[in-house]
Design a protein around this motif. Structure first.
Motif, PDB file in Angstrom:
ATOM      1  N   UNK A  87       8.590  91.201  52.164  1.00 28.65           N
ATOM      2  CA  UNK A  87       7.792  90.645  53.246  1.00 28.65           C
ATOM      3  C   UNK A  87       6.490  90.119  52.660  1.00 28.65           C
ATOM      4  N   UNK A  88       6.088  88.935  53.107  1.00 26.53           N
ATOM      5  CA  UNK A  88       4.796  88.386  52.673  1.00 26.53           C
ATOM      6  C   UNK A  88       3.687  89.189  53.350  1.00 26.53           C
ATOM      7  N   UNK A  89       2.758  89.689  52.541  1.00 31.78           N
ATOM      8  CA  UNK A  89       1.641  90.449  53.111  1.00 31.78           C
ATOM      9  C   UNK A  89       0.318  89.690  53.003  1.00 31.78           C
ATOM     10  N   UNK A  90       0.273  88.679  52.124  1.00 28.84           N
ATOM     11  CA  UNK A  90      -0.976  87.937  51.971  1.00 28.84           C
ATOM     12  C   UNK A  90      -0.720  86.626  51.239  1.00 28.84           C
ATOM     13  N   UNK A  91      -1.426  85.574  51.680  1.00 30.67           N
ATOM     14  CA  UNK A  91      -1.404  84.309  50.961  1.00 30.67           C
ATOM     15  C   UNK A  91      -0.582  83.231  51.635  1.00 30.67           C
ATOM     16  N   UNK A  92      -0.810  82.019  51.165  1.00 26.83           N
ATOM     17  CA  UNK A  92      -0.047  80.847  51.586  1.00 26.83           C
ATOM     18  C   UNK A  92       0.691  80.320  50.366  1.00 26.83           C
ATOM     19  N   UNK A  93       1.933  79.940  50.556  1.00 30.54           N
ATOM     20  CA  UNK A  93       2.772  79.527  49.429  1.00 30.54           C
ATOM     21  C   UNK A  93       2.205  78.283  48.746  1.00 30.54           C
ATOM     22  N   UNK A  94       2.065  78.415  47.428  1.00 23.98           N
ATOM     23  CA  UNK A  94       1.703  77.299  46.556  1.00 23.98           C
ATOM     24  C   UNK A  94       2.619  77.387  45.342  1.00 23.98           C
ATOM     25  N   UNK A  95       3.510  76.418  45.194  1.00 21.36           N
ATOM     26  CA  UNK A  95       4.474  76.486  44.098  1.00 21.36           C
ATOM     27  C   UNK A  95       3.832  76.054  42.785  1.00 21.36           C
ATOM     28  N   UNK A  96       4.271  76.708  41.697  1.00 24.15           N
ATOM     29  CA  UNK A  96       3.735  76.366  40.375  1.00 24.15           C
ATOM     30  C   UNK A  96       4.843  76.035  39.373  1.00 24.15           C
ATOM     31  N   UNK A  97       5.989  76.666  39.475  1.00 27.26           N
ATOM     32  CA  UNK A  97       7.071  76.390  38.514  1.00 27.26           C
ATOM     33  C   UNK A  97       8.273  75.706  39.168  1.00 27.26           C
ATOM     34  N   UNK A  98       8.351  75.705  40.472  1.00 28.24           N
ATOM     35  CA  UNK A  98       9.426  75.029  41.195  1.00 28.24           C
ATOM     36  C   UNK A  98       8.899  73.695  41.714  1.00 28.24           C
ATOM     37  N   UNK A  99       9.825  72.806  42.095  1.00 23.91           N
ATOM     38  CA  UNK A  99       9.349  71.536  42.644  1.00 23.91           C
ATOM     39  C   UNK A  99       9.449  71.476  44.167  1.00 23.91           C
ATOM     40  N   UNK A 100      10.097  72.480  44.772  1.00 20.91           N
ATOM     41  CA  UNK A 100      10.204  72.537  46.228  1.00 20.91           C
ATOM     42  C   UNK A 100      10.461  73.957  46.672  1.00 20.91           C
ATOM     43  N   UNK A 101      10.095  74.232  47.928  1.00 24.65           N
ATOM     44  CA  UNK A 101      10.536  75.457  48.570  1.00 24.65           C
ATOM     45  C   UNK A 101      10.911  75.120  49.997  1.00 24.65           C
ATOM     46  N   UNK A 102      11.789  75.926  50.571  1.00 24.05           N
ATOM     47  CA  UNK A 102      12.212  75.700  51.952  1.00 24.05           C
ATOM     48  C   UNK A 102      12.455  77.035  52.625  1.00 24.05           C
ATOM     49  N   UNK A 103      12.170  77.058  53.920  1.00 29.75           N
ATOM     50  CA  UNK A 103      12.588  78.157  54.782  1.00 29.75           C
ATOM     51  C   UNK A 103      13.890  77.699  55.431  1.00 29.75           C
ATOM     52  N   UNK A 104      14.971  78.425  55.170  1.00 30.31           N
ATOM     53  CA  UNK A 104      16.307  78.008  55.584  1.00 30.31           C
ATOM     54  C   UNK A 104      16.904  79.071  56.511  1.00 30.31           C
ATOM     55  N   UNK A 105      17.557  78.612  57.574  1.00 30.73           N
ATOM     56  CA  UNK A 105      18.276  79.552  58.430  1.00 30.73           C
ATOM     57  C   UNK A 105      19.321  80.260  57.579  1.00 30.73           C
ATOM     58  N   UNK A 106      19.458  81.543  57.812  1.00 34.80           N
ATOM     59  CA  UNK A 106      20.365  82.343  56.986  1.00 34.80           C
ATOM     60  C   UNK A 106      21.771  81.754  56.974  1.00 34.80           C
ATOM     61  N   UNK A 107      22.259  81.327  58.106  1.00 33.87           N
ATOM     62  CA  UNK A 107      23.609  80.758  58.163  1.00 33.87           C
ATOM     63  C   UNK A 107      23.728  79.425  57.431  1.00 33.87           C
ATOM     64  N   UNK A 108      22.594  78.762  57.147  1.00 36.00           N
ATOM     65  CA  UNK A 108      22.617  77.472  56.452  1.00 36.00           C
ATOM     66  C   UNK A 108      22.495  77.597  54.933  1.00 36.00           C
ATOM     67  N   UNK A 109      22.294  78.797  54.415  1.00 32.48           N
ATOM     68  CA  UNK A 109      22.139  78.974  52.965  1.00 32.48           C
ATOM     69  C   UNK A 109      23.318  78.404  52.185  1.00 32.48           C
ATOM     70  N   UNK A 110      24.511  78.508  52.746  1.00 31.64           N
ATOM     71  CA  UNK A 110      25.714  78.033  52.050  1.00 31.64           C
ATOM     72  C   UNK A 110      25.722  76.517  51.860  1.00 31.64           C
ATOM     73  N   UNK A 111      24.853  75.795  52.549  1.00 36.48           N
ATOM     74  CA  UNK A 111      24.794  74.334  52.437  1.00 36.48           C
ATOM     75  C   UNK A 111      24.001  73.876  51.217  1.00 36.48           C
ATOM     76  N   UNK A 112      23.340  74.803  50.529  1.00 39.32           N
ATOM     77  CA  UNK A 112      22.472  74.450  49.408  1.00 39.32           C
ATOM     78  C   UNK A 112      23.172  74.711  48.078  1.00 39.32           C
ATOM     79  N   UNK A 113      22.797  73.936  47.073  1.00 38.08           N
ATOM     80  CA  UNK A 113      23.337  74.070  45.722  1.00 38.08           C
ATOM     81  C   UNK A 113      22.620  75.225  45.030  1.00 38.08           C
ATOM     82  N   UNK A 114      23.069  76.440  45.341  1.00 35.59           N
ATOM     83  CA  UNK A 114      22.451  77.637  44.783  1.00 35.59           C
ATOM     84  C   UNK A 114      23.030  77.943  43.407  1.00 35.59           C
TER      85      UNK A 114
END
Length: 134
Positions: A87-114
Motif C-alpha cells: 500500500x502506498x503510504x506517502x508520495x506521488x509516483x515519479x518514474x526514474x527507470x521505467x518509461x511508463x506506469x499505469x493503474x490497470x483494472x485487475x481483470x485487464x492485466x492479461x491484456x498487457x505484454x507482461x
C-alpha cells in the motif's frame, strides 16, 4: 546459470493495480512488470522491495502480506521473484527507470505484454481478487 533474486510489489488501489513498463535501454524493453528489483546482500526481500519502490517510483509503501513467488528460466538467467501486496503510504509516483506506469483494472492485466515471470503473479492476484468479490 546464475539465479537472480528479486522482489516485486503488487500495489492495489481502488480495484486497480500498478504496473510499470521497462524503458527502451533496459533488458526486455517495452514489457510491463510489477515494480521492484534485485535483493542486495544482507537485505531481506521486504527491505529490498521498500527500497526499490522508493528508488524507482519515489513513493513509500508498506508491505501488507506475501503474494507468491515464481522461479522463471529466461534462458540466459534464472529469476527467483518474491512478490508482496503493498500500500502506498506517502508520495506521488515519479518514474526514474521505467518509461511508463499505469493503474490497470485487475481483470485487464492479461491484456498487457507482461514479463513471463509476472504472468503467474497475475493469475494469483486474479484468484484472490475474485475470491474477495464473491
Amino acid at each position: 546459470m546464475k539465479t537472480i533474486h528479486v522482489t516485486a510489489g503488487v500495489i492495489i488501489h481502488e480495484d486497480k493495480v500498478l504496473i510499470t513498463r521497462r524503458a527502451p535501454n533496459e533488458n526486455f524493453a517495452g514489457s510491463w512488470e510489477f515494480p521492484g528489483g534485485k535483493i542486495e546482500p544482507n537485505e531481506t526481500p521486504e527491505d529490498c522491495l521498500v527500497r526499490e519502490i522508493k528508488e524507482e517510483l519515489n513513493i513509500d509503501v508498506s508491505i501488507e502480506k506475501f503474494c507468491t513467488e515464481v522461479t522463471h528460466d529466461y534462458g540466459h538467467m534464472i529469476v527467483h521473484l518474491m512478490t508482496y501486496y503493498c500500500t502506498i503510504i506517502k508520495g506521488d509516483i515519479q518514474i526514474s527507470v521505467h518509461d511508463q506506469y499505469k493503474w490497470v483494472k485487475i481483470n485487464d492485466l492479461v491484456k498487457y505484454d507482461l514479463l513471463p515471470a509476472d504472468i503467474p503473479i497475475v493469475k494469483k492476484i486474479m484468484e484472490e481478487y475474485l475470491d474477495k468479490k464473491q
